[in-house]
Design a protein around this motif. Structure first.
Motif, mmCIF file in Angstrom:
data_model
loop_
_atom_site.group_PDB
_atom_site.id
_atom_site.type_symbol
_atom_site.label_atom_id
_atom_site.label_comp_id
_atom_site.label_asym_id
_atom_site.label_seq_id
_atom_site.Cartn_x
_atom_site.Cartn_y
_atom_site.Cartn_z
ATOM 1 N N UNK A 37 60.422 42.419 63.672
ATOM 2 C CA UNK A 37 61.557 42.611 62.663
ATOM 3 C C UNK A 37 62.686 41.361 62.857
ATOM 4 N N UNK A 38 62.432 40.978 64.228
ATOM 5 C CA UNK A 38 63.454 39.553 64.039
ATOM 6 C C UNK A 38 62.983 38.552 63.214
ATOM 7 N N UNK A 39 61.594 38.423 63.096
ATOM 8 C CA UNK A 39 60.976 37.265 62.293
ATOM 9 C C UNK A 39 61.258 37.561 60.824
ATOM 10 N N UNK A 40 61.243 38.792 60.521
ATOM 11 C CA UNK A 40 61.392 39.277 59.113
ATOM 12 C C UNK A 40 62.709 38.855 58.801
ATOM 13 N N UNK A 41 63.723 39.311 59.592
ATOM 14 C CA UNK A 41 65.049 38.964 59.301
ATOM 15 C C UNK A 41 65.680 37.638 59.263
ATOM 16 N N UNK A 42 64.887 36.998 60.278
ATOM 17 C CA UNK A 42 65.159 35.457 59.967
ATOM 18 C C UNK A 42 64.754 34.748 58.980
ATOM 19 N N UNK A 43 63.542 35.194 58.503
ATOM 20 C CA UNK A 43 62.934 34.572 57.387
ATOM 21 C C UNK A 43 63.761 34.825 56.192
ATOM 22 N N UNK A 44 64.159 36.101 55.781
ATOM 23 C CA UNK A 44 65.002 36.465 54.778
ATOM 24 C C UNK A 44 66.426 35.549 54.658
ATOM 25 N N UNK A 45 66.971 35.610 55.957
ATOM 26 C CA UNK A 45 67.866 34.644 55.941
ATOM 27 C C UNK A 45 67.713 33.329 55.622
ATOM 28 N N UNK A 46 66.396 32.602 55.911
ATOM 29 C CA UNK A 46 66.128 31.416 55.650
ATOM 30 C C UNK A 46 66.009 31.169 53.910
ATOM 31 N N UNK A 47 65.402 32.290 53.478
ATOM 32 C CA UNK A 47 64.942 32.227 52.165
ATOM 33 C C UNK A 47 66.414 32.559 51.268
ATOM 34 N N UNK A 48 67.354 33.472 51.765
ATOM 35 C CA UNK A 48 68.536 33.522 50.968
ATOM 36 C C UNK A 48 69.326 32.326 51.137
ATOM 37 N N UNK A 49 69.347 31.590 52.100
ATOM 38 C CA UNK A 49 70.219 30.304 52.220
ATOM 39 C C UNK A 49 69.854 29.204 51.175
ATOM 40 N N UNK A 50 68.156 29.320 51.144
ATOM 41 C CA UNK A 50 67.652 28.394 50.379
ATOM 42 C C UNK A 50 67.712 28.817 48.655
ATOM 43 N N UNK A 51 68.391 29.999 48.523
ATOM 44 C CA UNK A 51 68.678 30.344 47.059
ATOM 45 C C UNK A 51 67.169 31.104 46.544
ATOM 46 N N UNK A 52 66.038 31.210 47.294
ATOM 47 C CA UNK A 52 64.726 31.713 47.078
ATOM 48 C C UNK A 52 65.124 33.436 46.858
ATOM 49 N N UNK A 53 65.788 34.040 47.753
ATOM 50 C CA UNK A 53 65.949 35.583 47.361
ATOM 51 C C UNK A 53 67.426 35.783 47.533
ATOM 52 N N UNK A 54 67.860 36.925 47.005
ATOM 53 C CA UNK A 54 69.214 37.537 46.987
ATOM 54 C C UNK A 54 69.236 38.868 47.372
ATOM 55 N N UNK A 55 70.424 39.473 47.833
ATOM 56 C CA UNK A 55 70.417 40.707 48.218
ATOM 57 C C UNK A 55 70.902 41.598 46.866
ATOM 58 N N UNK A 56 70.609 42.723 46.717
ATOM 59 C CA UNK A 56 71.043 43.425 45.472
ATOM 60 C C UNK A 56 72.556 44.023 45.495
ATOM 61 N N UNK A 57 73.150 43.838 44.503
ATOM 62 C CA UNK A 57 74.401 44.331 44.367
ATOM 63 C C UNK A 57 74.362 45.526 43.658
ATOM 64 N N UNK A 58 75.664 46.276 43.558
ATOM 65 C CA UNK A 58 75.948 47.471 42.687
ATOM 66 C C UNK A 58 74.888 48.459 43.148
ATOM 67 N N UNK A 59 74.014 48.812 42.365
ATOM 68 C CA UNK A 59 73.186 50.370 42.463
ATOM 69 C C UNK A 59 72.188 49.856 43.376
ATOM 70 N N UNK A 60 71.810 48.862 43.730
ATOM 71 C CA UNK A 60 70.574 48.883 44.927
ATOM 72 C C UNK A 60 71.139 47.670 46.104
ATOM 73 N N UNK A 61 72.315 48.076 46.565
ATOM 74 C CA UNK A 61 72.465 47.146 47.640
ATOM 75 C C UNK A 61 71.692 47.256 49.059
ATOM 76 N N UNK A 62 71.445 46.190 49.740
ATOM 77 C CA UNK A 62 70.351 46.215 50.762
ATOM 78 C C UNK A 62 68.800 45.942 50.185
ATOM 79 N N UNK A 63 69.044 45.677 48.973
ATOM 80 C CA UNK A 63 67.374 45.420 48.401
ATOM 81 C C UNK A 63 67.460 43.872 48.300
ATOM 82 N N UNK A 64 66.104 43.427 48.991
ATOM 83 C CA UNK A 64 66.224 41.938 48.694
ATOM 84 C C UNK A 64 65.564 41.849 47.255
#
Length: 75
Positions: A37-64
């Protein structure tokens, strides 16, 4: 294939929560050993900082979701 790339590939099919992404990668369908789980979380953080993924807003918070930049990385 890296965890980062595998996450982008899975997210290309639509937005998903972090817990689902971890479970999906753990199935082995990506050809990777099951990441923690830590590896997945770290990878999502890297991807978000690089602008490659984003977390959902509004109706789908917590969704990447993959961004246009993330889609280009897959191409």
């Amino acid at each position: 294939m890296t965890v980062d790339f595998a996450l982008l590939a899975v997210l290309a099919n639509g937005p998903r929560p972090e817990s689902w992404l971890g479970e999906e990668l753990a199935t082995g369908r990506t050809g990777l050993p099951a990441p923690s789980a830590g590896q997945v979380s770290a990878a999502l953080g890297r991807l978000a900082r690089a602008g490659l993924v984003t977390t959902g807003q509004g109706h789908d918070p917590g969704q990447f979701r993959i961004t246009a930049s993330g889609q280009r990385e897959l191409a």
